[in-house]
Design a protein around this motif. Sequence first.
Motif, PDB file in Angstrom:
ATOM      1  N   PRO A 105      -7.536   4.417   7.141  1.00  0.00           N
ATOM      2  CA  PRO A 105      -6.414   5.292   6.410  1.00  0.00           C
ATOM      3  C   PRO A 105      -6.449   4.974   4.901  1.00  0.00           C
ATOM      4  O   PRO A 105      -7.631   5.314   4.104  1.00  0.00           O
ATOM      5  CB  PRO A 105      -5.193   4.769   7.302  1.00  0.00           C
ATOM      6  N   GLN A 106      -5.634   4.114   4.425  1.00  0.00           N
ATOM      7  CA  GLN A 106      -5.494   3.406   3.241  1.00  0.00           C
ATOM      8  C   GLN A 106      -6.092   2.051   3.132  1.00  0.00           C
ATOM      9  O   GLN A 106      -5.619   1.158   3.345  1.00  0.00           O
ATOM     10  CB  GLN A 106      -4.178   3.402   2.623  1.00  0.00           C
ATOM     11  N   GLY A 111      -6.465  -1.312   7.894  1.00  0.00           N
ATOM     12  CA  GLY A 111      -6.030  -0.189   7.201  1.00  0.00           C
ATOM     13  C   GLY A 111      -4.526  -0.381   6.909  1.00  0.00           C
ATOM     14  O   GLY A 111      -3.759  -0.894   7.729  1.00  0.00           O
ATOM     15  N   ARG A 112      -3.844   0.481   6.030  1.00  0.00           N
ATOM     16  CA  ARG A 112      -2.434   0.627   5.625  1.00  0.00           C
ATOM     17  C   ARG A 112      -1.867   1.963   5.906  1.00  0.00           C
ATOM     18  O   ARG A 112      -2.769   2.903   5.728  1.00  0.00           O
ATOM     19  CB  ARG A 112      -2.187  -0.103   4.410  1.00  0.00           C
ATOM     20  N   ASN A 113      -0.621   2.239   5.961  1.00  0.00           N
ATOM     21  CA  ASN A 113      -0.185   3.725   6.082  1.00  0.00           C
ATOM     22  C   ASN A 113      -0.388   4.292   4.658  1.00  0.00           C
ATOM     23  O   ASN A 113      -0.238   3.839   3.726  1.00  0.00           O
ATOM     24  CB  ASN A 113       1.269   3.564   6.411  1.00  0.00           C
ATOM     25  N   TYR A 114      -0.747   5.483   4.689  1.00  0.00           N
ATOM     26  CA  TYR A 114      -0.845   6.359   3.526  1.00  0.00           C
ATOM     27  C   TYR A 114       0.378   6.383   2.523  1.00  0.00           C
ATOM     28  O   TYR A 114       1.566   6.487   2.964  1.00  0.00           O
ATOM     29  CB  TYR A 114      -1.199   7.855   3.967  1.00  0.00           C
ATOM     30  N   GLY A 115       0.274   6.155   1.347  1.00  0.00           N
ATOM     31  CA  GLY A 115       1.397   6.375   0.346  1.00  0.00           C
ATOM     32  C   GLY A 115       2.369   5.067   0.408  1.00  0.00           C
ATOM     33  O   GLY A 115       2.708   4.424  -0.543  1.00  0.00           O
ATOM     34  N   THR A 171      -9.368  -0.593  -1.219  1.00  0.00           N
ATOM     35  CA  THR A 171      -9.646   0.940  -1.375  1.00  0.00           C
ATOM     36  C   THR A 171     -10.706   1.427  -0.544  1.00  0.00           C
ATOM     37  O   THR A 171     -11.702   0.946  -0.439  1.00  0.00           O
ATOM     38  CB  THR A 171     -10.007   1.070  -2.694  1.00  0.00           C
ATOM     39  N   SER A 172     -10.303   2.499   0.175  1.00  0.00           N
ATOM     40  CA  SER A 172     -11.571   2.997   0.905  1.00  0.00           C
ATOM     41  C   SER A 172     -12.577   3.842   0.230  1.00  0.00           C
ATOM     42  O   SER A 172     -12.595   4.098  -0.811  1.00  0.00           O
ATOM     43  CB  SER A 172     -10.885   4.323   1.893  1.00  0.00           C
ATOM     44  N   ARG A 232     -15.822   9.104  -0.853  1.00  0.00           N
ATOM     45  CA  ARG A 232     -14.723   8.792  -2.070  1.00  0.00           C
ATOM     46  C   ARG A 232     -15.259   7.596  -2.953  1.00  0.00           C
ATOM     47  O   ARG A 232     -15.041   7.960  -4.154  1.00  0.00           O
ATOM     48  CB  ARG A 232     -13.317   8.052  -1.417  1.00  0.00           C
TER      49      ARG A 232
END
Length: 382
Positions: free
Chosen positions: A248-249, A271-275, A299-300, A327
Amino acid sequence: MPSPRATTTRRQALALLATPGLLAPALTAAQGNAPKVAVVAHGLVNPWGLAFLPDGRMLVTERAGRMRVIAADGKLGPPLPGLPPVVAEGQGGLLDVVVDPRFASNRLVYWSYSEAAADGDANGTAVARARLDGAPGAERLAEVAVVFRQLPKVASKLHFGSRLVFGSDGRLFIALGDRFSRKDDAQTLDNHLGKIVRIEADGKVPADNPLVGRAGTRPEIWSWGHRNVQGAAIHPATGDLWATEHGPQGGDELNLVQRGGNHGWPVITFGRNYGLGTKIGDGTERADVVAPQAHWVPTSIAPSGMAFLTSDRYPGWKGNLFIGALRGQALVRITLDGNKVVAQERLLQSLNERIRDVRQGPDGLLYLLTDNADGRVLRVLP
């Protein structure tokens, strides 16, 4: 149970990171070889998958629902007749394409795509095959048959996967996504969401799949705990399946996929939760979860298609793994020592292109697909 290779902990994987966002100490362009590219073809609309025919021509998919043959001189052929309808919305559409290992004798082509449910708004990843018929320049897809459907279908426009790769035994691996809204299903075995599955070329279940005969499971499953796998390749020396998946993030992963292995998502992830940047799941390691060979944080790069280089066309690169980054807008060169990632180098960043697919051609050179409205096939020059 995971194999002994799966006992590598995620703490050990984290130790590979020299600086945030890197797999290991990065090589500089001066230490490696800063490559250039030649444009082979252009005018493709969001191309997704690339496969070579024995005569050197290429099959390319466009996400909107077209498959074309590209001549060796780069001339685009017309869309091939015979494709079933695709749901070309969000991340869905016509996706990967591969040719049968025995294509020279059977002319079979396989592709993945997003397929609508018979009723309602649900959809899912499907795989079909057909015979490529006709003279060069006038081919069509004949005797189309669906050999796999991801179940259940979900009302979502996200996380379809889906790379296709034939193993050394001729069985077909299909890498799938969790469909975003159903991430918890990646940990349950009664569905195909967040899984890599393995089938016979005709769609039957191989007798040696890890869950065959286990009640309440889908026998096609090879591994689980995946988020959105968009890169897959067979190691040329070991025959092992390697895959990349989107976190995700942060938390994108490079995995050595284990037969019957749990790869963690969404309970074990970097990963971390978006935003928000808040924690997902229970942490970054667990004894029964297969650790990634490497990962990208914070960073992805959004890793996509990948290929092992087996040729000698690029000095010092034989045996390296090459991964396209969407990305990250780069071609990532991974140096391995056995199965251990020891370095990476980000190439072709000056192109400012989303690299969707990477393949080695019959000439031993690397070929790339760029993902945009005027997508190109690029040849990486030695």
